[in-house]
Design a protein around this motif. Sequence first.
Motif, PDB file in Angstrom:
ATOM      1  N   ARG A 302       0.839  -1.199   0.000  1.00 28.08           N
ATOM      2  CA  ARG A 302       0.000   0.000   0.000  1.00 28.08           C
ATOM      3  C   ARG A 302       0.878   1.256   0.000  1.00 28.08           C
ATOM      4  O   ARG A 302       0.631   2.191  -0.768  1.00 28.08           O
ATOM      5  CB  ARG A 302      -0.939  -0.003   1.207  1.00 28.08           C
ATOM      6  N   THR A 305       2.376   1.694  -3.554  1.00 29.81           N
ATOM      7  CA  THR A 305       1.439   2.093  -4.607  1.00 29.81           C
ATOM      8  C   THR A 305       0.899   3.496  -4.353  1.00 29.81           C
ATOM      9  O   THR A 305       0.678   4.254  -5.303  1.00 29.81           O
ATOM     10  CB  THR A 305       0.287   1.084  -4.769  1.00 29.81           C
ATOM     11  N   GLU A 306       0.724   3.879  -3.084  1.00 27.88           N
ATOM     12  CA  GLU A 306       0.271   5.245  -2.780  1.00 27.88           C
ATOM     13  C   GLU A 306       1.312   6.269  -3.218  1.00 27.88           C
ATOM     14  O   GLU A 306       0.985   7.294  -3.830  1.00 27.88           O
ATOM     15  CB  GLU A 306       0.007   5.408  -1.280  1.00 27.88           C
ATOM     16  N   ARG A 307       2.577   5.984  -2.922  1.00 23.30           N
ATOM     17  CA  ARG A 307       3.646   6.910  -3.313  1.00 23.30           C
ATOM     18  C   ARG A 307       3.731   7.004  -4.832  1.00 23.30           C
ATOM     19  O   ARG A 307       3.890   8.084  -5.387  1.00 23.30           O
ATOM     20  CB  ARG A 307       5.003   6.449  -2.784  1.00 23.30           C
ATOM     21  N   GLN A 308       3.612   5.873  -5.489  1.00 17.43           N
ATOM     22  CA  GLN A 308       3.713   5.878  -6.949  1.00 17.43           C
ATOM     23  C   GLN A 308       2.543   6.647  -7.554  1.00 17.43           C
ATOM     24  O   GLN A 308       2.698   7.351  -8.558  1.00 17.43           O
ATOM     25  CB  GLN A 308       3.762   4.437  -7.503  1.00 17.43           C
ATOM     26  N   ALA A 309       1.366   6.562  -6.943  1.00 17.06           N
ATOM     27  CA  ALA A 309       0.198   7.306  -7.442  1.00 17.06           C
ATOM     28  C   ALA A 309       0.466   8.804  -7.316  1.00 17.06           C
ATOM     29  O   ALA A 309       0.199   9.572  -8.243  1.00 17.06           O
ATOM     30  CB  ALA A 309      -1.050   6.900  -6.674  1.00 17.06           C
ATOM     31  N   TYR A 310       0.997   9.240  -6.186  1.00 19.81           N
ATOM     32  CA  TYR A 310       1.342  10.653  -5.985  1.00 19.81           C
ATOM     33  C   TYR A 310       2.366  11.092  -7.022  1.00 19.81           C
ATOM     34  O   TYR A 310       2.240  12.156  -7.633  1.00 19.81           O
ATOM     35  CB  TYR A 310       1.892  10.876  -4.571  1.00 19.81           C
ATOM     36  N   ARG A 312       2.958   9.867  -9.946  1.00 15.31           N
ATOM     37  CA  ARG A 312       2.370   9.926 -11.290  1.00 15.31           C
ATOM     38  C   ARG A 312       1.586  11.216 -11.464  1.00 15.31           C
ATOM     39  O   ARG A 312       1.628  11.843 -12.516  1.00 15.31           O
ATOM     40  CB  ARG A 312       1.461   8.717 -11.527  1.00 15.31           C
ATOM     41  N   GLN A 313       0.856  11.614 -10.416  1.00 17.81           N
ATOM     42  CA  GLN A 313       0.096  12.867 -10.476  1.00 17.81           C
ATOM     43  C   GLN A 313       1.045  14.048 -10.647  1.00 17.81           C
ATOM     44  O   GLN A 313       0.788  14.966 -11.427  1.00 17.81           O
ATOM     45  CB  GLN A 313      -0.689  13.075  -9.186  1.00 17.81           C
TER      46      GLN A 313
ATOM     47  N   ALA B  65       3.892  -2.733  -8.275  1.00 18.18           N
ATOM     48  CA  ALA B  65       2.653  -2.115  -8.758  1.00 18.18           C
ATOM     49  C   ALA B  65       1.900  -3.072  -9.683  1.00 18.18           C
ATOM     50  O   ALA B  65       0.677  -3.206  -9.596  1.00 18.18           O
ATOM     51  CB  ALA B  65       2.965  -0.810  -9.464  1.00 18.18           C
ATOM     52  N   CYS B  69      -1.726  -4.786  -9.071  1.00 20.41           N
ATOM     53  CA  CYS B  69      -2.752  -4.566 -10.092  1.00 20.41           C
ATOM     54  C   CYS B  69      -3.404  -5.878 -10.516  1.00 20.41           C
ATOM     55  O   CYS B  69      -4.611  -5.947 -10.753  1.00 20.41           O
ATOM     56  CB  CYS B  69      -2.075  -3.918 -11.288  1.00 20.41           C
TER      57      CYS B  69
END
Lengths: 329, 236
Positions: A302, A305-310, A312-313, B65, B69
């Motif tokens: 978690r 993936t949270e860091r990667q989402a940030y 990417r934004q 990731a 997914c």
Amino acid sequence: MSLTVIKPGILDTIQDAGRYGYRGWGINPGGVMDREAFQIANSLLGNRASAAVLEMHYPAPKLRCNDGLVIAITGADFVPQVNGTSVPLFRPIVLAAGDMLSFSRPRNGRLSYMAIKGGIGAVDWMGSRSTHIKLGQGGYHGRALRKGDELFSGLCLAEKVPDNKLLDRLLPWYAAPDQFSPEEPILVLPGKEWGLLGPAAQDIFLGSSFIVQQYSDRMGFTLEGEALHISDNYSLVSAPVQYGTVQLLPKGQMVVLMADHQTTGGYPRIAQVIAAHRGLLAQRPAGASVRFRMTDIVTAERLWTERQAYLRQLQAGCLIKWTEIQHKN
Amino acid sequence: MQTPFPYSIHNLGDDALLIDFGNQIDLNLNAYVVQLHEAVTQGAIAPVKEVVAAYASLAVYYDIAEAVCLKGCAPSGQAYVQAAIEDIIDNFQPSGISYDRKLIRIPVCYDTAYAPDLAGLARSSGLSQEEVIERHTANIYHIYMIGFLPGFAYMGEVDERIATARKPQPTVVQPGSVGIAGRQTGIYPLASPGGWHIIGRTPAPMLQFDKEPPCLYKTGDRVQFYAITPDEFDRY
């Protein structure tokens, strides 16, 4: 479009995400120690995610800009200055011919990253521009930077820098990543030999503080502190390891394998630093303290993936900013 | 299905898994591991980036990731990858030790100038230096794994009579040095501190940076050494 090394730092190397697929031949991926800082630097400049950057330790280099360039500095705060005036981290900085970039003191952290718009031109070896120092391959001719070396950008910059005022130098966007957390515990998963540590040793590992030793480097961080002991007299056959593997040495000290680790090892693996915290650990300088906390795979995934989402934004947002700026001019 | 060798799986972080077959150096086990390496690689589990074989283990490195997914009902991305690996292992049919493996012949000069530990090893084995060389060149060795240094292949089995425990204190070893430790033999592709007994040196480069892959051999290949003279060494 280039920068010349006026005075080299103690260890400046070109790095990217690393070279994958060659561990089977003893060639480890290498690459940046702090992946987040690397991603943010490239995002700020609208670079491809794979663009090579300069990874610097302190003392950091003094660089002269030879023509118009845009750079971004992330990671540790070595108090960067352009022509003697402080410039911020995490923001694109426009440099003009003759500008001098220097770093005056290590306010925090261990590793500073500089990206150039267009990426840094470097030797690609086995699919990566990361410097493999031991083999002398990749990056800047397989070695750390020396006086007189020239770093080329992969891009031609058309914009003329208006004048020498600091504010015009900074492009109007920046990243605001988490503050540097020197006290934050490093999250780990139990290693294969975690069970061989008795409860007393496990308590020491999770309950006490360890110090990063002076000679810690890109291959591994040696930790000084209370000794841990394994019940049996243990001798392991060599097996593959990973960035973040915490090894227990015969005298009870620990080594955490870092980006340039050997691909295999024969010491007990008592813990594994999670991917989201490897950069956090990598930024602990010599003398800094390290505490560990056990976590589980779901939490680890978690956090990643949270860091990667940030990130990417951030990347998407910066790209929009670059498009706007390029259309204005 | 009953697998020929029991195994356990552990995390090697949150982006890698280690399949462990025990703490041993065994030719049949390693031959199985090498074949399994091939099977897992061919199995093309989507998040997997790299698979590495060692003496008695297999490491699988994957993208977090992507695993998260694809995990579906699995409790974690790692559990998803682990299940996929177990599926391959449990259904894998090994073809025994006679699968097709490359044989590489490596020239070695055993002259004193290149063999600082040959005399000592001969003495402690109760053999002449010529006999040591004979026994070293007679065997065809299996590469169990490559690690420690780029291109450093751990090969075995060395003839019992010339097997020697590694030195207690490492010394500086020149690139190309050929050594023995226990029942293993190996070549140092780079200068390095080392604890193996150095009995010769090869002029052939183990690493070739402009080739893909950049190494003369791979895990599972076979190697045989042959003696050359100092003149032939210089002219290589």
